[in-house]
Design a protein around this motif. Structure first.
Motif, PDB file in Angstrom:
ATOM      1  N   LYS A  72       0.841  -1.206   0.000  1.00 46.65           N
ATOM      2  CA  LYS A  72       0.000   0.000   0.000  1.00 46.65           C
ATOM      3  C   LYS A  72       0.871   1.249   0.000  1.00 46.65           C
ATOM      4  CE  LYS A  72      -2.409  -1.814   3.672  1.00 46.65           C
ATOM      5  NZ  LYS A  72      -1.933  -3.145   3.676  1.00 46.65           N
ATOM      6  N   CYS A  74      -1.747  -1.057  -4.176  1.00 49.98           N
ATOM      7  CA  CYS A  74      -3.162  -0.759  -3.956  1.00 49.98           C
ATOM      8  C   CYS A  74      -3.298   0.205  -2.768  1.00 49.98           C
ATOM      9  CB  CYS A  74      -3.943  -2.048  -3.702  1.00 49.98           C
ATOM     10  SG  CYS A  74      -3.490  -2.834  -2.165  1.00 49.98           S
ATOM     11  N   CYS A 103      -3.660  -1.413  -8.884  1.00 46.17           N
ATOM     12  CA  CYS A 103      -4.993  -1.976  -8.633  1.00 46.17           C
ATOM     13  C   CYS A 103      -6.051  -1.003  -9.193  1.00 46.17           C
ATOM     14  CB  CYS A 103      -5.188  -2.156  -7.132  1.00 46.17           C
ATOM     15  SG  CYS A 103      -6.881  -2.499  -6.651  1.00 46.17           S
ATOM     16  N   SER A 155      -8.556   0.434  -6.655  1.00 46.67           N
ATOM     17  CA  SER A 155      -8.047   1.552  -5.837  1.00 46.67           C
ATOM     18  C   SER A 155      -7.983   2.840  -6.650  1.00 46.67           C
ATOM     19  CB  SER A 155      -6.647   1.237  -5.295  1.00 46.67           C
ATOM     20  OG  SER A 155      -6.660   0.054  -4.557  1.00 46.67           O
ATOM     21  N   ASN A 175      -8.631  -5.809  -9.848  1.00 43.51           N
ATOM     22  CA  ASN A 175      -8.675  -5.908  -8.387  1.00 43.51           C
ATOM     23  C   ASN A 175      -7.351  -6.493  -7.895  1.00 43.51           C
ATOM     24  OD1 ASN A 175      -9.102  -6.863  -5.762  1.00 43.51           O
ATOM     25  ND2 ASN A 175     -11.251  -7.326  -6.124  1.00 43.51           N
ATOM     26  N   GLY A 176      -6.560  -5.667  -7.225  1.00 47.00           N
ATOM     27  CA  GLY A 176      -5.225  -6.074  -6.784  1.00 47.00           C
ATOM     28  C   GLY A 176      -5.238  -7.222  -5.791  1.00 47.00           C
TER      29      GLY A 176
END
Lengths: 127, 143
Positions: B42, B73, B103, B106, B125-126
């Protein structure tokens, strides 16, 4: 006759035991010092005959020089958990490695160590 | 008595045979093993230690070094659009053959509309993508 039977069963028993006794090793990667409590509780519960390691990284490693961490160090030693800290985090936060309690190991790069242990078959939990 | 002895010899023979077979199998598996890696992060700043880990693993694995995929993400995903600060990471990833993946979920959620560095792939979608990599046998880290 009886002896031969006993021998045969004993031998088969041993070979079965050898197949069933698989040892599981674990590694937990975490940036949160406070997570040491549930991690150590888990290590206690798991009662694994294998290795159990915790690798700490990130901003909170500054707390490792705090005397409050001693209780976790003692606890880890008691339950056979090896604690390590990421040297890249220490460098970034300008923490002298000599100030880290000697019971805590120092690894060059936490992410690299985590992958290397997985390659050896360790089960990983990254928090 | 004779039967017992012959069954003992037979069982020893079978056990030794199966042990040898499993040793052969594990040796064959070792020879063909390719290590693939997936990291879900992240924090774009973590690209530096992640790429350093990739470099060390590439060296260590040699021909067994497979894919190294880094999925970004979370709320700081917009940092990927800072093309200047991303440049050294993109160069290093390219040199190592590592992929940087954004992602899509996100990007949409945090309304990131800026340009992504050339070479950054996008997945819907990560988190799903990371789990799919694990299903394929990738070694994985979620940071």
């Amino acid at each position: 006759m009886k002896n031969a039977f006993n021998l045969l069963f004993l031998f088969l028993g041993f070979s079965l035991m050898a197949q069933q006794n698989t040892i599981t090793d674990f590694v937990v990667l975490t940036p949160k010092i406070q997570q040491l409590q549930p991690i150590l509780l888990t290590a206690q519960e798991v009662e694994s005959k294998g290795d159990f390691q915790v690798i700490l990284y990130g901003k909170e490693v500054t707390q490792l020089t705090d005397p409050k961490v001693r209780k976790f160090i003692k606890w880890a030693q008691k339950v056979g958990v090896k604690l390590s800290v990421c040297n890249m985090s220490l460098e970034k936060l300008k923490i002298d490695p000599a100030s880290i309690p000697k019971e805590i190991g120092i690894v060059d790069n936490a992410f690299l160590s985590a992958f290397q242990l997985q390659k050896k078959g360790y089960k990983i939990l990254s928090l | 008595m004779k039967t017992i002895f012959s069954s003992l010899v037979l069982s020893l023979f079978f056990i030794a045979g199966s042990a040898q077979q499993s040793i052969k199998q594990s040796k064959a598996a070792n020879q063909e093993t390719i290590f693939n890696y997936g990291v879900l992060t992240k924090n774009v700043q973590q690209l530096k230690p992640i790429l350093l880990a990739a470099e060390a693993l590439a060296k260590e694995d040699g021909k067994a070094f497979g894919n190294f995929e880094i999925i970004v993400c979370g709320k700081n995903i917009g940092d990927l659009t800072d093309l200047k600060s991303m440049e050294p990471f993109m160069k290093e990833a390219e040199r190592l053959g590592a992929s940087i993946i954004a992602c899509g979920f996100s990007l949409k959620k945090f309304k990131v509309t800026g340009e992504l560095p050339k070479g950054v792939k996008k997945v819907d979608n990560g988190i799903l993508y990371n789990l799919q990599l694990q299903k394929k046998g990738y070694l994985s880290l979620e940071l």
